[in-house]
Scaffold this motif. Sequence first.
Motif, mmCIF file in Angstrom:
data_model
loop_
_atom_site.group_PDB
_atom_site.id
_atom_site.type_symbol
_atom_site.label_atom_id
_atom_site.label_comp_id
_atom_site.label_asym_id
_atom_site.label_seq_id
_atom_site.Cartn_x
_atom_site.Cartn_y
_atom_site.Cartn_z
ATOM 1 N N LEU A 1 16.393 10.499 -10.575
ATOM 2 C CA LEU A 1 15.404 11.558 -10.378
ATOM 3 C C LEU A 1 14.749 11.433 -9.003
ATOM 4 O O LEU A 1 13.558 11.696 -8.835
ATOM 5 C CB LEU A 1 14.332 11.483 -11.474
ATOM 6 C CG LEU A 1 14.825 11.709 -12.905
ATOM 7 C CD1 LEU A 1 13.713 11.454 -13.901
ATOM 8 C CD2 LEU A 1 15.353 13.134 -13.068
ATOM 9 N N ASP A 2 15.505 11.030 -8.021
ATOM 10 C CA ASP A 2 14.999 10.846 -6.659
ATOM 11 C C ASP A 2 14.619 12.201 -6.057
ATOM 12 O O ASP A 2 15.432 13.116 -5.985
ATOM 13 C CB ASP A 2 16.078 10.181 -5.813
ATOM 14 C CG ASP A 2 15.585 9.853 -4.414
ATOM 15 O OD1 ASP A 2 14.426 10.165 -4.101
ATOM 16 O OD2 ASP A 2 16.367 9.287 -3.634
ATOM 17 N N GLY A 3 13.361 12.310 -5.609
ATOM 18 C CA GLY A 3 12.909 13.525 -4.937
ATOM 19 C C GLY A 3 12.807 14.737 -5.838
ATOM 20 O O GLY A 3 12.986 15.862 -5.374
ATOM 21 N N CYS A 4 12.471 14.545 -7.122
ATOM 22 C CA CYS A 4 12.372 15.663 -8.060
ATOM 23 C C CYS A 4 10.942 16.170 -8.234
ATOM 24 O O CYS A 4 10.703 17.100 -9.008
ATOM 25 C CB CYS A 4 12.943 15.262 -9.424
ATOM 26 S SG CYS A 4 14.725 15.024 -9.417
ATOM 27 N N ASP A 5 9.977 15.533 -7.559
ATOM 28 C CA ASP A 5 8.574 15.961 -7.589
ATOM 29 C C ASP A 5 8.033 16.045 -9.015
ATOM 30 O O ASP A 5 7.369 17.015 -9.392
ATOM 31 C CB ASP A 5 8.435 17.325 -6.896
ATOM 32 C CG ASP A 5 6.982 17.668 -6.589
ATOM 33 O OD1 ASP A 5 6.194 16.736 -6.352
ATOM 34 O OD2 ASP A 5 6.636 18.867 -6.614
ATOM 35 N N ILE B 1 23.112 10.973 -15.178
ATOM 36 C CA ILE B 1 22.439 12.239 -14.900
ATOM 37 C C ILE B 1 21.861 12.121 -13.498
ATOM 38 O O ILE B 1 20.919 11.360 -13.259
ATOM 39 C CB ILE B 1 21.316 12.536 -15.906
ATOM 40 C CG1 ILE B 1 21.896 12.729 -17.304
ATOM 41 C CG2 ILE B 1 20.537 13.772 -15.488
ATOM 42 C CD1 ILE B 1 20.855 13.069 -18.352
ATOM 43 N N ASN B 2 22.422 12.866 -12.568
ATOM 44 C CA ASN B 2 22.005 12.817 -11.174
ATOM 45 C C ASN B 2 21.334 14.136 -10.807
ATOM 46 O O ASN B 2 21.985 15.158 -10.638
ATOM 47 C CB ASN B 2 23.203 12.569 -10.261
ATOM 48 C CG ASN B 2 22.788 12.227 -8.846
ATOM 49 O OD1 ASN B 2 21.674 12.506 -8.424
ATOM 50 N ND2 ASN B 2 23.689 11.612 -8.102
ATOM 51 N N LEU B 3 20.016 14.108 -10.689
ATOM 52 C CA LEU B 3 19.236 15.299 -10.357
ATOM 53 C C LEU B 3 18.535 15.131 -9.013
ATOM 54 O O LEU B 3 17.452 15.676 -8.784
ATOM 55 C CB LEU B 3 18.200 15.566 -11.453
ATOM 56 C CG LEU B 3 18.766 15.737 -12.869
ATOM 57 C CD1 LEU B 3 17.637 15.864 -13.884
ATOM 58 C CD2 LEU B 3 19.668 16.956 -12.941
ATOM 59 N N GLN B 4 19.139 14.389 -8.117
ATOM 60 C CA GLN B 4 18.536 14.055 -6.842
ATOM 61 C C GLN B 4 18.221 15.298 -6.021
ATOM 62 O O GLN B 4 19.052 16.197 -5.869
ATOM 63 C CB GLN B 4 19.487 13.152 -6.064
ATOM 64 C CG GLN B 4 18.886 12.524 -4.828
ATOM 65 C CD GLN B 4 19.840 11.550 -4.178
ATOM 66 O OE1 GLN B 4 21.054 11.651 -4.363
ATOM 67 N NE2 GLN B 4 19.313 10.606 -3.430
ATOM 68 N N TYR B 5 16.977 15.353 -5.508
ATOM 69 C CA TYR B 5 16.512 16.418 -4.619
ATOM 70 C C TYR B 5 16.523 17.813 -5.254
ATOM 71 O O TYR B 5 16.632 18.812 -4.551
ATOM 72 C CB TYR B 5 17.349 16.464 -3.327
ATOM 73 C CG TYR B 5 17.475 15.161 -2.618
ATOM 74 C CD1 TYR B 5 16.379 14.330 -2.464
ATOM 75 C CD2 TYR B 5 18.696 14.735 -2.103
ATOM 76 C CE1 TYR B 5 16.488 13.107 -1.815
ATOM 77 C CE2 TYR B 5 18.821 13.524 -1.447
ATOM 78 C CZ TYR B 5 17.706 12.715 -1.318
ATOM 79 O OH TYR B 5 17.824 11.515 -0.682
ATOM 80 N N ARG B 6 16.373 17.924 -6.555
ATOM 81 C CA ARG B 6 16.396 19.239 -7.187
ATOM 82 C C ARG B 6 14.994 19.814 -7.404
ATOM 83 O O ARG B 6 14.862 20.951 -7.857
ATOM 84 C CB ARG B 6 17.143 19.167 -8.525
ATOM 85 C CG ARG B 6 18.620 18.851 -8.348
ATOM 86 C CD ARG B 6 19.334 18.724 -9.677
ATOM 87 N NE ARG B 6 19.639 19.986 -10.287
ATOM 88 C CZ ARG B 6 20.733 20.698 -10.050
ATOM 89 N NH1 ARG B 6 21.613 20.263 -9.166
ATOM 90 N NH2 ARG B 6 20.949 21.838 -10.661
ATOM 91 N N SER B 7 13.953 19.050 -7.133
ATOM 92 C CA SER B 7 12.564 19.530 -7.202
ATOM 93 C C SER B 7 12.291 20.233 -8.529
ATOM 94 O O SER B 7 11.893 21.394 -8.588
ATOM 95 C CB SER B 7 12.286 20.478 -6.022
ATOM 96 O OG SER B 7 10.923 20.781 -5.943
ATOM 97 N N LEU B 8 12.454 19.510 -9.612
ATOM 98 C CA LEU B 8 12.281 20.074 -10.941
ATOM 99 C C LEU B 8 10.814 20.268 -11.297
ATOM 100 O O LEU B 8 10.466 21.195 -12.039
ATOM 101 C CB LEU B 8 12.937 19.155 -11.978
ATOM 102 C CG LEU B 8 14.443 18.923 -11.811
ATOM 103 C CD1 LEU B 8 14.931 17.932 -12.840
ATOM 104 C CD2 LEU B 8 15.203 20.236 -11.931
ATOM 105 N N GLY B 9 9.948 19.414 -10.831
ATOM 106 C CA GLY B 9 8.550 19.475 -11.212
ATOM 107 C C GLY B 9 8.316 18.850 -12.572
ATOM 108 O O GLY B 9 9.229 18.371 -13.250
#
Length: 624
Positions: free
Chosen positions: A135-139, A105-113
């Motif tokens: 989850l890199d950069g997902c805040d 699961i690659n959610l890099q830089y998607r800013s999910l919060g």
Amino acid sequence: MATCILPTIFEVSEYSDSCTPNSLPEVDTGTDSDFYDTDLETEEIANYGQKDNDKDKDSTPRAEDIYICKNVYLESCRVDYKKDWCKQEIVPQTRIVDSLASKTINLQYRSLGASHMTPLAKSLQNNMRVERLILDGCDIQAEGMQYLAEGLADNVTVQFLNLANNNLRYEGAKWVAYLLLKNKIIKHVILSGNKFGDDTAKFIGGIIEVNNSVTYLDLSHNEFREKGGQIIGAALGENYRLDTLRLGWNGLRNQGAVAIGQSLQYNDTLKVLDVNMNGFGYGGSLALKISLKENTTLRELDVSNNSINWKGAHLISQGLHDNTGLEILRIGKNSLTTTGCMDLVEAISHENSSLKLLDLQSVSVTDETELLAAAISSQREFRIQHGGVVTCPDTLGIREDKEPNHMAKLMKFIKSSMIRPLELLRDFDKTTKNSVSEDEFVKRMVKVGVPLHKFQMRELAREVCGQNGTDDVDYKKLSDAVTDQILRSRESVYKERDEKRRLKAYNESILGSGLPALDIASKGHGRRTASDASPLLTNREGSLSDSQSITMTSFPLILDSLLVGKLATDEGIDMVDSSKSTAKLLLSRPLGDVSKKEKKKKKIKRKKRPLEHPEGGTCVEVYS
């Protein structure tokens, strides 16, 4: 939370070609452009799986309901939205829905919060497919880390976890510690860029010392600095599982850098240590010198850009001279000077050295250094990288032996040949004037074989007899000159001895400020308690003091039995008054308290046996 029960292989085969976790199908995770997709879903995607809820409950379960948990994710999005009407609606993410059936699961830089972490964590709790979670950069911040930690605590498939650049800070570090103390499956963890400081080092240190499953840990681009480096260094000395540790860009300096360097004396599993872009300087180089002499397992060391000058290079070269395990050394972008580079290359020229790459990026070398490196390459596999060859050495750091004066050379000859100074002139003194001419003095010196040129002998004669206004060499002046030379030599020896003594005391003070002193009396007498924990971990500001300990109230109640029970006995956690809710988690022993054989025995179930206390009195229970 939906309960997922694995069906038989025959029940799942009609929905998937491969149903076992060990043979999961590869699923495309998308192109690079998908990393930046905002993923605003349509109503059709948001209502995905709604029909499944209308089916008969006794019908055959679908594969996604069993160990992919797509419906768990979609249902969690709806439930969490209905729970609080003022919350923003959680729109299901197509990337998450599609990736739950894949290994990544690659959610890099998607800013999910933080809000999107709740349904994701619930879907991963029983998911049997996902092995890599990025989850890199997902805040996600501390709140999202809490949801994720609770969801992954019992997960048995995720092995790779990337939580970089999520602004976790102090509170988030607590939940990272909770997750990695409870989960024993995760092996690869990236926590870079999360603004971890000295105050969070106690949590990270607890992970490094206690966790025995994580093999790769990236803590770069944080703010541990001096006090954090001390705690992490103490924990690293106790760790026996990590293969790779990255601590670049953390401001490690002074006592923190010394502690990290000293920890390599006691850690016998770490293979890669990256501490680039810190402030190791002289103190860190001194600690590395001591550690490299003893460490045989480290394979790659990166100390580039660490304010190491020619003095530090000389110290590290002394450690390299006795090291037989290191294969890659990156020490470029430091003010090593050509002298420091030559010291390093000379140190690895011995036949027992295993160094294959010496990276001196942006540092110039001389022709002699390049020639010696080529000679080493002809004997074994070796390569050097540098910033170019210069024709003359740097003036900074150059070490030149002071040329002895003429009288010193004469005194050295007199000692070796056992000739008295006046005997040099006696055979030529035919008039008993107690003096000879300059020519006769030179002739006598040449005859006995004094290692000086004739012009140097004449200069020596003028030095001896120049004050009496004559051209003759006076016996008394020669005797006085010899006496003065002896006194100067003694003064030089005393000065050099005092300088060495001061340097030794200075080095000892540096090394003593890093890791805690070894408690020899407690060796081999079981687990240490909080009362005899090392001063570094109990008394110093910013470490695991009473006011800054990890307490049970910092974690969910589910962790109480784990810490008081299994971990307290098997993983080396000392508990203080476990009946209270404020029991403290301490880094257990001083460094050097566990031998290599004892470390290997940690995986074996140990039995309790009574042992007499070394000071007499009652017996205590220890692990054998």
